[in-house]
Enzyme design. Structure first.
Site, PDB file in Angstrom:
ATOM      1  N   SER A 108      -8.744  -0.840  12.130  1.00 50.97           N
ATOM      2  CA  SER A 108      -7.843  -1.975  11.803  1.00 50.97           C
ATOM      3  C   SER A 108      -7.252  -2.573  12.723  1.00 50.97           C
ATOM      4  CB  SER A 108      -6.847  -1.442  10.510  1.00 50.97           C
ATOM      5  OG  SER A 108      -6.230  -0.650  11.072  1.00 50.97           O
ATOM      6  N   ASP A 175      -1.363   2.091   6.109  1.00 53.82           N
ATOM      7  CA  ASP A 175      -2.722   2.936   5.838  1.00 53.82           C
ATOM      8  C   ASP A 175      -2.199   4.619   6.484  1.00 53.82           C
ATOM      9  OD1 ASP A 175      -5.404   3.793   5.504  1.00 53.82           O
ATOM     10  OD2 ASP A 175      -5.994   2.904   7.459  1.00 53.82           O
TER      11      ASP A 175
HETATM   12  C1  LIG Z   1      -5.973   6.502   8.144  1.00 47.99           C
HETATM   13  S1  LIG Z   1      -5.650   6.523   9.740  1.00 47.99           S
HETATM   14  C2  LIG Z   1      -5.229   4.995  10.134  1.00 47.99           C
HETATM   15  C3  LIG Z   1      -6.860   4.171  10.361  1.00 47.99           C
HETATM   16  C4  LIG Z   1      -6.620   2.566  10.788  1.00 47.99           C
HETATM   17  N1  LIG Z   1      -5.523   2.034   9.914  1.00 47.99           N
HETATM   18  C5  LIG Z   1      -7.888   2.151  10.494  1.00 47.99           C
HETATM   19  O1  LIG Z   1      -7.978   1.498   9.527  1.00 47.99           O
HETATM   20  O2  LIG Z   1      -8.678   1.942  11.536  1.00 47.99           O
HETATM   21  C6  LIG Z   1      -3.750   7.120   9.854  1.00 47.99           C
HETATM   22  C7  LIG Z   1      -3.232   7.211  11.091  1.00 47.99           C
HETATM   23  O3  LIG Z   1      -1.699   7.286  11.075  1.00 47.99           O
HETATM   24  C8  LIG Z   1      -1.236   8.202  11.840  1.00 47.99           C
HETATM   25  N2  LIG Z   1      -0.134   8.538  11.594  1.00 47.99           N
HETATM   26  C9  LIG Z   1       0.652   9.611  10.735  1.00 47.99           C
HETATM   27  N3  LIG Z   1       1.799   9.584  10.316  1.00 47.99           N
HETATM   28  C10 LIG Z   1       2.176   8.309  11.034  1.00 47.99           C
HETATM   29  C11 LIG Z   1       3.358   7.639  10.927  1.00 47.99           C
HETATM   30  N4  LIG Z   1       4.402   8.318  10.319  1.00 47.99           N
HETATM   31  N5  LIG Z   1       3.702   6.336  11.858  1.00 47.99           N
HETATM   32  C12 LIG Z   1       2.449   6.129  12.561  1.00 47.99           C
HETATM   33  N6  LIG Z   1       1.239   6.365  12.478  1.00 47.99           N
HETATM   34  C13 LIG Z   1       1.206   7.688  11.740  1.00 47.99           C
HETATM   35  C14 LIG Z   1      -2.228   9.244  12.055  1.00 47.99           C
HETATM   36  O4  LIG Z   1      -2.263   9.853  13.356  1.00 47.99           O
HETATM   37  C15 LIG Z   1      -3.595   8.451  11.787  1.00 47.99           C
HETATM   38  O5  LIG Z   1      -4.082   8.092  13.200  1.00 47.99           O
END
Ligand SMILES: C[S@@+](CC[C@H](N)C(=O)[O-])C[C@H]1O[C@@H](n2cnc3c(N)ncnc32)[C@H](O)[C@@H]1O
Length: 305
Positions: A108, A175
């Site tokens: 994203s 996400d």
């Molecule tokens: C589903 S992935 C994101 C994928 C990305 N949005 C994409 O579509 O390419 C979720 C990410 O959130 C991170 N994460 C987990 N908890 C978080 C938080 N509270 N704040 C920010 N990032 C977080 C994880 O390390 C992971 O890399």
């Protein structure tokens, strides 16, 4: 602390739904010249290699973006048209693979970055130590200075300080990995707070459709929140179904099966008015390409107060 790495899942069916929808949202918002602030509360690592270890271990992209690309090639060979939103998404992926082989998958942050205009800003939150390092390095290499900012802190917490954006125009992608049970209520609390600060922003939340009470409740509560706060909303779900030996249709529909996640949704608050029709044209085509024999389905519901 976190074991989730998006690199295992990059380009899977959930990414297809998420990124196709997110791209359509940003394309629409980019039609007006006023500056946009784009926020990705859970950014991941940025770009992913589909031909290297993590992605090859799971091979999830094979049944996602790679199958979709093959379907588009077959359609082109037959002289058949591909729905606009799908074509736009596939062109975006192709942009990252100029030699024509799909080796790189844009997450994203990279989809958002591609659509940035000089007046826009992009804020990327990520907490995983490895992924935030990869993301920061890639962003630095772009040399865009302060236009793109990587923030190593929780997006749930950090979003507050960014709303409302100075230009009063913005889009937020939420996400999470839902690795923690607390992610489900955090999505709702974060969104409600964000809508109080910036009611006219466009918010897109990805959620899994799995056999877990919190997941069912989240999709329902997201709808209820939009309706209660008198905001238009749209919910799109894609269920790619199962192989016959993996379960039966009823269990798939309820998310009660033990195979890997087969369905997910995007909930968009204040969606572009064009989005519902775009997705109603795109998702049947996507599903025809990605579906397994049992229990596949798609749905787009929307509500305007
Ligand atoms: C589903 S992935 C994101 C994928 C990305 N949005 C994409 O579509 O390419 C979720 C990410 O959130 C991170 N994460 C987990 N908890 C978080 C938080 N509270 N704040 C920010 N990032 C977080 C994880 O390390 C992971 O890399």
């Amino acid at each position: 602390m976190f074991s989730y790495r998006h690199a295992f899942h990059a380009g899977n069916h959930a990414d297809v739904l998420k990124h196709l929808t997110w791209l359509a949202v940003l394309r629409y918002l980019g039609q007006k010249d006023t500056a946009l602030q784009i926020v990705d509360t859970h950014a991941g690592a940025g770009q992913y290699r589909l031909d290297q270890d993590l992605a090859r271990t799971s091979a999830e992209a094979d049944a996602g973006i790679l199958r979709l690309l093959a379907a588009a090639e077959a359609a082109a060979a037959q002289g058949e048209a591909v729905p606009d939103a799908v074509a736009d998404y596939l062109h975006t992926v192709a942009h990252f693979n100029p030699d024509g082989k799909a080796r790189v998958y844009p997450g994203s942050p990279w989809i958002s970055q591609m659509l940035l205009r000089p007046q826009d800003k992009l804020k990327l939150f990520e907490v995983h130590p490895t992924d935030v390092r990869l993301l920061s390095k890639q962003v630095q290499e772009l040399g865009t200075g302060k236009q793109i900012e990587v923030l190593r802190r929780s997006g749930f917490v950090g979003l507050k300080a960014l709303l409302p954006p100075p230009s009063r125009r913005g889009a937020v992608l939420i996400d999470p990995s839902y690795e923690l049970k607390t992610d489900y209520p955090a999505v709702l609390d974060t969104l409600e707070d964000a809508l109080r600060r910036f009611p006219t922003g466009t918010y897109a939340v990805w959620y899994p459709v799995i056999g877990r009470a919190e997941a069912h409740t989240l999709a329902r509560k997201l709808k209820a929140m939009g309706t209660r706060l008198q905001r238009p909303w749209l919910q799109a779900e894609l269920n790619v179904g199962l192989q016959p030996e993996e379960g039966n249709a009823a269990r798939v529909a309820q998310g009660q099966h033990h195979a890997a996640m087969r369905a997910s949704g995007m909930h968009v608050i204040n969606p572009p008015f064009t989005l519902a029709n775009q997705l109603r044209a795109a998702l049947p085509w996507v599903l025809a390409a990605l579906r397994e024999p049992v229990g596949a389905s798609w749905a787009v519901t929307d509500h305007t107060p």
